[in-house]
Write a protein that holds these residues in place. Structure first.
Motif, PDB file in Angstrom:
ATOM      1  N   TYR A 196       0.828  -1.210   0.000  1.00 54.75           N
ATOM      2  CA  TYR A 196       0.000   0.000   0.000  1.00 54.75           C
ATOM      3  C   TYR A 196       0.861   1.258   0.000  1.00 54.75           C
ATOM      4  CZ  TYR A 196      -4.381  -2.470   0.903  1.00 54.75           C
ATOM      5  OH  TYR A 196      -5.491  -3.266   0.801  1.00 54.75           O
ATOM      6  N   PHE A 197       2.046   1.191   0.626  1.00 53.30           N
ATOM      7  CA  PHE A 197       2.927   2.353   0.654  1.00 53.30           C
ATOM      8  C   PHE A 197       3.373   2.748  -0.748  1.00 53.30           C
ATOM      9  CE2 PHE A 197       3.648   0.618   4.961  1.00 53.30           C
ATOM     10  CZ  PHE A 197       3.254   1.733   5.683  1.00 53.30           C
ATOM     11  N   GLY A 198       3.742   1.770  -1.556  1.00 55.03           N
ATOM     12  CA  GLY A 198       4.147   2.063  -2.932  1.00 55.03           C
ATOM     13  C   GLY A 198       3.000   2.614  -3.757  1.00 55.03           C
ATOM     14  N   LEU A 199       1.817   2.073  -3.569  1.00 58.19           N
ATOM     15  CA  LEU A 199       0.641   2.550  -4.285  1.00 58.19           C
ATOM     16  C   LEU A 199       0.342   4.000  -3.935  1.00 58.19           C
ATOM     17  CD1 LEU A 199      -1.962   1.844  -5.988  1.00 58.19           C
ATOM     18  CD2 LEU A 199      -3.025   1.423  -3.773  1.00 58.19           C
ATOM     19  N   ILE A 200       0.402   4.334  -2.667  1.00 56.71           N
ATOM     20  CA  ILE A 200       0.100   5.695  -2.233  1.00 56.71           C
ATOM     21  C   ILE A 200       1.203   6.655  -2.664  1.00 56.71           C
ATOM     22  CG2 ILE A 200      -0.179   7.122  -0.176  1.00 56.71           C
ATOM     23  CD1 ILE A 200      -1.651   4.656   1.010  1.00 56.71           C
ATOM     24  N   PHE A 201       2.449   6.222  -2.596  1.00 56.76           N
ATOM     25  CA  PHE A 201       3.549   7.069  -3.047  1.00 56.76           C
ATOM     26  C   PHE A 201       3.430   7.358  -4.541  1.00 56.76           C
ATOM     27  CE2 PHE A 201       7.877   7.804  -4.557  1.00 56.76           C
ATOM     28  CZ  PHE A 201       8.262   8.838  -3.708  1.00 56.76           C
ATOM     29  N   GLY A 202       3.132   6.329  -5.322  1.00 64.38           N
ATOM     30  CA  GLY A 202       2.956   6.531  -6.764  1.00 64.38           C
ATOM     31  C   GLY A 202       1.786   7.429  -7.089  1.00 64.38           C
ATOM     32  N   ALA A 203       0.697   7.284  -6.352  1.00 62.27           N
ATOM     33  CA  ALA A 203      -0.466   8.149  -6.584  1.00 62.27           C
ATOM     34  C   ALA A 203      -0.155   9.591  -6.236  1.00 62.27           C
ATOM     35  CB  ALA A 203      -1.655   7.658  -5.769  1.00 62.27           C
ATOM     36  N   ALA A 204       0.628   9.818  -5.205  1.00 64.75           N
ATOM     37  CA  ALA A 204       0.972  11.188  -4.826  1.00 64.75           C
ATOM     38  C   ALA A 204       1.902  11.830  -5.850  1.00 64.75           C
ATOM     39  CB  ALA A 204       1.617  11.210  -3.451  1.00 64.75           C
TER      40      ALA A 204
ATOM     41  N   THR B 158      -2.437  13.528  -7.554  1.00 64.14           N
ATOM     42  CA  THR B 158      -2.405  14.653  -6.617  1.00 64.14           C
ATOM     43  C   THR B 158      -2.353  14.134  -5.182  1.00 64.14           C
ATOM     44  OG1 THR B 158      -4.811  14.751  -6.440  1.00 64.14           O
ATOM     45  CG2 THR B 158      -3.785  16.068  -8.183  1.00 64.14           C
ATOM     46  N   THR B 159      -2.148  15.063  -4.272  1.00 59.36           N
ATOM     47  CA  THR B 159      -2.116  14.717  -2.854  1.00 59.36           C
ATOM     48  C   THR B 159      -3.496  14.280  -2.377  1.00 59.36           C
ATOM     49  OG1 THR B 159      -0.380  16.356  -2.554  1.00 59.36           O
ATOM     50  CG2 THR B 159      -1.447  15.560  -0.576  1.00 59.36           C
ATOM     51  N   ARG B 160      -4.539  14.902  -2.910  1.00 63.36           N
ATOM     52  CA  ARG B 160      -5.904  14.518  -2.517  1.00 63.36           C
ATOM     53  C   ARG B 160      -6.202  13.069  -2.878  1.00 63.36           C
ATOM     54  NH1 ARG B 160      -9.663  19.643  -4.200  1.00 63.36           N
ATOM     55  NH2 ARG B 160      -8.700  21.116  -2.770  1.00 63.36           N
ATOM     56  N   VAL B 161      -5.790  12.659  -4.057  1.00 65.27           N
ATOM     57  CA  VAL B 161      -6.007  11.266  -4.465  1.00 65.27           C
ATOM     58  C   VAL B 161      -5.205  10.330  -3.573  1.00 65.27           C
ATOM     59  CG1 VAL B 161      -5.708   9.621  -6.351  1.00 65.27           C
ATOM     60  CG2 VAL B 161      -6.544  11.913  -6.834  1.00 65.27           C
ATOM     61  N   ALA B 162      -3.992  10.710  -3.247  1.00 69.59           N
ATOM     62  CA  ALA B 162      -3.163   9.875  -2.374  1.00 69.59           C
ATOM     63  C   ALA B 162      -3.778   9.773  -0.979  1.00 69.59           C
ATOM     64  CB  ALA B 162      -1.750  10.442  -2.295  1.00 69.59           C
TER      65      ALA B 162
ATOM     66  N   LEU C  60      -6.710   7.407  -1.257  1.00 66.45           N
ATOM     67  CA  LEU C  60      -6.237   6.018  -1.297  1.00 66.45           C
ATOM     68  C   LEU C  60      -5.728   5.553   0.062  1.00 66.45           C
ATOM     69  CD1 LEU C  60      -4.404   5.757  -4.733  1.00 66.45           C
ATOM     70  CD2 LEU C  60      -6.485   4.603  -4.019  1.00 66.45           C
ATOM     71  N   ALA C  61      -5.082   6.441   0.800  1.00 66.58           N
ATOM     72  CA  ALA C  61      -4.617   6.088   2.136  1.00 66.58           C
ATOM     73  C   ALA C  61      -5.805   5.802   3.057  1.00 66.58           C
ATOM     74  CB  ALA C  61      -3.752   7.197   2.715  1.00 66.58           C
ATOM     75  N   SER C  62      -6.844   6.600   2.942  1.00 67.10           N
ATOM     76  CA  SER C  62      -8.041   6.365   3.753  1.00 67.10           C
ATOM     77  C   SER C  62      -8.715   5.061   3.355  1.00 67.10           C
ATOM     78  CB  SER C  62      -9.019   7.526   3.591  1.00 67.10           C
ATOM     79  OG  SER C  62      -8.448   8.719   4.052  1.00 67.10           O
ATOM     80  N   LEU C  63      -8.807   4.804   2.053  1.00 66.77           N
ATOM     81  CA  LEU C  63      -9.413   3.563   1.584  1.00 66.77           C
ATOM     82  C   LEU C  63      -8.600   2.353   2.033  1.00 66.77           C
ATOM     83  CD1 LEU C  63     -11.612   2.202  -0.169  1.00 66.77           C
ATOM     84  CD2 LEU C  63     -10.026   2.414  -2.088  1.00 66.77           C
TER      85      LEU C  63
ATOM     86  N   TYR D  15      -0.500   1.581  10.844  1.00 65.32           N
ATOM     87  CA  TYR D  15      -0.658   1.580   9.399  1.00 65.32           C
ATOM     88  C   TYR D  15      -1.461   2.788   8.922  1.00 65.32           C
ATOM     89  CZ  TYR D  15       1.540  -2.620   7.693  1.00 65.32           C
ATOM     90  OH  TYR D  15       2.460  -3.542   7.300  1.00 65.32           O
ATOM     91  N   GLY D  16      -2.501   3.138   9.642  1.00 62.82           N
ATOM     92  CA  GLY D  16      -3.308   4.295   9.249  1.00 62.82           C
ATOM     93  C   GLY D  16      -2.504   5.581   9.270  1.00 62.82           C
ATOM     94  N   LEU D  17      -1.781   5.807  10.346  1.00 66.29           N
ATOM     95  CA  LEU D  17      -0.975   7.032  10.441  1.00 66.29           C
ATOM     96  C   LEU D  17       0.171   7.044   9.435  1.00 66.29           C
ATOM     97  CD1 LEU D  17      -0.777   7.564  14.307  1.00 66.29           C
ATOM     98  CD2 LEU D  17      -2.080   8.878  12.640  1.00 66.29           C
ATOM     99  N   SER D  18       0.815   5.915   9.253  1.00 64.66           N
ATOM    100  CA  SER D  18       1.945   5.894   8.329  1.00 64.66           C
ATOM    101  C   SER D  18       1.495   6.026   6.874  1.00 64.66           C
ATOM    102  CB  SER D  18       2.783   4.635   8.534  1.00 64.66           C
ATOM    103  OG  SER D  18       2.003   3.485   8.323  1.00 64.66           O
ATOM    104  N   LEU D  19       0.369   5.447   6.514  1.00 64.36           N
ATOM    105  CA  LEU D  19      -0.124   5.601   5.144  1.00 64.36           C
ATOM    106  C   LEU D  19      -0.497   7.050   4.855  1.00 64.36           C
ATOM    107  CD1 LEU D  19      -2.350   2.418   4.747  1.00 64.36           C
ATOM    108  CD2 LEU D  19      -0.167   2.863   3.641  1.00 64.36           C
ATOM    109  N   HIS D  20      -1.125   7.707   5.814  1.00 68.68           N
ATOM    110  CA  HIS D  20      -1.494   9.104   5.598  1.00 68.68           C
ATOM    111  C   HIS D  20      -0.270  10.026   5.609  1.00 68.68           C
ATOM    112  CE1 HIS D  20      -5.504   7.563   6.380  1.00 68.68           C
ATOM    113  NE2 HIS D  20      -5.942   8.636   5.758  1.00 68.68           N
TER     114      HIS D  20
END
Length: 105
Positions: free
Chosen positions: A11-19, A23-27, A30-33, A80-85
């Protein structure tokens, strides 16, 4: 396996790639999802150990040593929640800075 799965760090790679790409909003979305999905799966495993039912799509039950105590599962979910965000916010800031440098050059 919920937060104990070997695939959860992907999930970290997915969120990093999305950011970086989007955009940051999409990331952040995705972090919330990802947090909600991990919490749902981990809660399902936790309830299956306590009520002794087999979760769907599993031939064997989850590891009872991990999911039997809420005091052990809850810090994993919070971590995980805090680190993903935080990854979403930091990578979004990095992408904005790279965009600003690209415009400057």
């Amino acid at each position: 396996g919920g937060v104990q799965s070997v695939f959860a760090p992907l999930y970290f790679g997915l969120i990093f790639g999305a950011a970086i790409i989007l955009t940051t909003r999409v990331a952040l979305a995705l972090a919330s999802l990802a947090t909600v999905l991990l919490a749902g799966i981990t809660t399902l495993y936790f309830l299956s150990v306590h009520y002794r039912f087999a979760p769907p799509f599993l031939k064997q039950g989850p590891d009872p040593s991990f999911t039997s105590q809420l005091s052990y599962v809850l810090p994993y979910l919070v971590y995980y929640g805090l680190s993903l965000h935080s990854i979403a916010l930091l990578a979004g800031g990095l992408a904005a800075e790279l965009h600003r440098v690209r415009i400057f050059n």
